[in-house]
Design an enzyme around this catalytic site. Structure first.
Site, PDB file in Angstrom:
ATOM      1  CG  ASP A 165      -2.148   1.663   6.901  1.00  0.00           C
ATOM      2  OD1 ASP A 165      -3.262   1.112   6.915  1.00  0.00           O
ATOM      3  OD2 ASP A 165      -1.086   1.041   7.010  1.00  0.00           O
ATOM      4  CB  ILE A 170      -0.937   0.005   1.223  1.00  0.00           C
ATOM      5  CG1 ILE A 170      -1.836  -1.235   1.214  1.00  0.00           C
ATOM      6  CG2 ILE A 170      -1.800   1.267   1.222  1.00  0.00           C
ATOM      7  CD1 ILE A 170      -2.713  -1.350   2.442  1.00  0.00           C
ATOM      8  CB  SER A 182      -7.700  -3.719   6.144  1.00  0.00           C
ATOM      9  OG  SER A 182      -7.059  -4.285   5.019  1.00  0.00           O
TER      10      SER A 182
END
Length: 502
Positions: free
Chosen positions: A265, A206, A273
């Site tokens: 995040d 990510i 997640s």
């Protein structure tokens, strides 16, 4: 209502439905559409429309008046041939947007709110701007632990859920923030060689220079269909694959695609997640690694303990037997930062190469040992020694080779990128600080993880004595523009702090 002829526009808009109308199109003028508004595309023989974000073009070579252009993703969803006639209309805003607005104003949302939001996201009823608003609202206003549980449950329920029909299915996850740190690819073959089931579905990076799936892809295929993964698990007790093909918590994958460019995040989203993927993947026992350090994702022990309690609360509520370990995140783990360089480190450890990075080996053994102790036949405190024996005997290497062969070995042999720049110590002393964030940023500027051969190769670690002119690390890049970006960033701030030797 006037009809439009479909035209396929060969543009990959990555998880966002996009449609194109010419500015001189009569429908564009009569309906009062605007760029970036959402429209519904109706097949004349189908009552279920596809929703897309509208872009306006002035070049008839792209889309002519009387045509509706569709990006690759929408065209595949609609499953109609070019030239087929469709109609378009203003899209009705999804009802769940009201819940997003409430979250923006700081309200607490329910399970139904999160479930409806995720269902509309999966139905392509949200633009990326609206998804970003949802993510930022959750990050900025925070989420109560009950909200995080609700979001986790909703994520699980948006996709498929695997059941391996066995009482012990183990997994491991690191929350990230530490470059290198590719312990999972060592833990999996060690645990599988012991005979425990470890079906490892991993994400791509990510905000980091590599995720487990990115690095494993250097060695083997990671886009593997669920049926084949099940076969591999029964034969090898483990696999290392990308989780996207299994449709596990698919709404999370869409949100990750929005989080990535925002470098977002948040704690609540992160817990939801991670745990939604693990529950959906059929895990029963999970080890969570939280590295703590001044430039890690988690900076203090207090913050780590708060995050640990969140993981434990949500994990327990979801039926997971979960253990959280807090580890040293003061510097990168291993030498390589970037898929090819990290894969090299992993294979060195598996081959018991004397040149293998000792810190990567040791951390992998510590974590593997904790997972092995989920096995009731392994006494507490014996897991580390068992993991070390499996590695030293070569059994872990044999198991990794078998997993690679089962998934399909990558026919391409990669080497570190040829454009290289050595970052040198400006003065003598001892390395007393390494900035994880800066080194990750330099590796990403060099092209990692999209360019698998790009990244950073470390030569000095914390506590090492250096002389002026010694090489601290080497930047590898595939393309000159990336090379120059990474070099400029390293020149401005190397990421190393060198102090006087005591």
């Amino acid at each position: 209502m006037a009809t439009l002829k479909l035209r396929r526009i060969a543009i990959d808009t990555y998880k966002e439905n996009v449609a194109y109308l010419h500015r001189d199109c009569a429908t564009y003028r009569s309906e009062g559409f605007q760029a970036l508004s959402k429209i519904e595309v109706h097949n004349l023989r189908d009552t279920h429309p596809v929703v897309a974000v509208l872009n306006i073009v002035d070049d008839a070579n792209i889309v002519a008046p009387g045509e509706l252009g569709l990006s690759e993703q929408v065209f595949a969803q609609l499953a109609l041939p070019e030239g087929h006639e469709v109609t378009v209309a203003h899209a009705t805003p999804p009802d769940s947007l009201r819940a997003v607005h409430r979250k923006i104003y700081g309200e607490t949302l329910s399970y139904d709110d999160y479930a409806n939001i995720l269902q509309d996201i999966l139905g392509n009823r949200y633009s990326k701007i609206e998804m970003a608003a949802f993510l930022v609202a959750c990050a900025e206003n925070g989420m109560e632990r009950e909200e995080i549980l609700s979001l986790t449950q909703a994520m699980v329920n948006t996709g498929e859920r695997l059941d391996w029909d066995t009482p012990l299915v183990v997994d491991k996850h690191c929350i990230g923030g530490i470059p290198g740190n590719r312990t999972t690819m060592l833990i999996v073959p060690i645990v599988a060689a012991h005979g425990m089931w470890m079906p490892k579905t991993s994400s791509r990076a990510i905000t980091s220079p590599a995720g487990t799936a990115d690095t494993m892809e250097v060695l083997a295929q990671v886009n593997v269909e669920p049926d084949k993964l099940r076969q591999i698990l029964h034969h090898e007790s483990a696999f290392l694959a990308w989780g996207g093909t299994a449709r596990l918590a698919p709404a999370d994958d869409i949100l990750i695609a929005v989080e990535r460019p925002l470098s977002l995040d948040s704690r609540g989203q992160m817990v939801a997640s991670i745990l939604s993927k693990k529950v959906a993947a059929g895990s029963t026992h999970l080890l969570i690694d939280i590295p703590v350090g001044p430039t890690a994702k988690v900076r203090s022990h207090n913050e780590a303990m708060h995050l640990r309690k969140l993981f434990e609360y949500v994990g327990d509520s979801m039926g997971l037997q979960l253990e959280v370990v807090i580890t040293d995140g003061s510097q990168p783990i291993g030498r390589g930062i970037g898929p090819v360089l990290e894969a090299r480190d992993i294979m060195q450890v598996l081959h018991n190469d004397p040149q293998a990075p000792a810190d990567l080996r040791e951390k992998a053994l510590q974590l593997a040992g904790r997972i092995l102790e989920f096995d009731s036949d392994v006494r507490g405190g014996q897991g580390y020694h068992l993991a070390r024996d499996i590695l030293q005997s070569g059994r872990a290497l044999v198991k990794m080779q078998a997993i690679i062969a089962a998934q399909g070995a990558n026919p391409v042999t990669y080497a570190p990128a040829q454009l290289q720049y050595e970052v040198l110590a400006t003065h003598s002393g001892t390395v007393n600080m390494i900035d994880n964030l800066q080194l990750a940023q330099i590796a990403r500027l060099a092209g990692a993880p999209l360019d698998k051969q790009a990244g950073v190769d470390l030569h000095k670690k914390l506590g090492d004595r250096v002389e002026r002119g010694d090489v601290l690390y080497t930047i590898h890049a595939e393309f000159l523009s990336d090379f120059n970006f990474a070099k400029a960033a390293a020149t401005q701030h190397s990421g190393y702090q060198i102090g006087a030797t005591t």
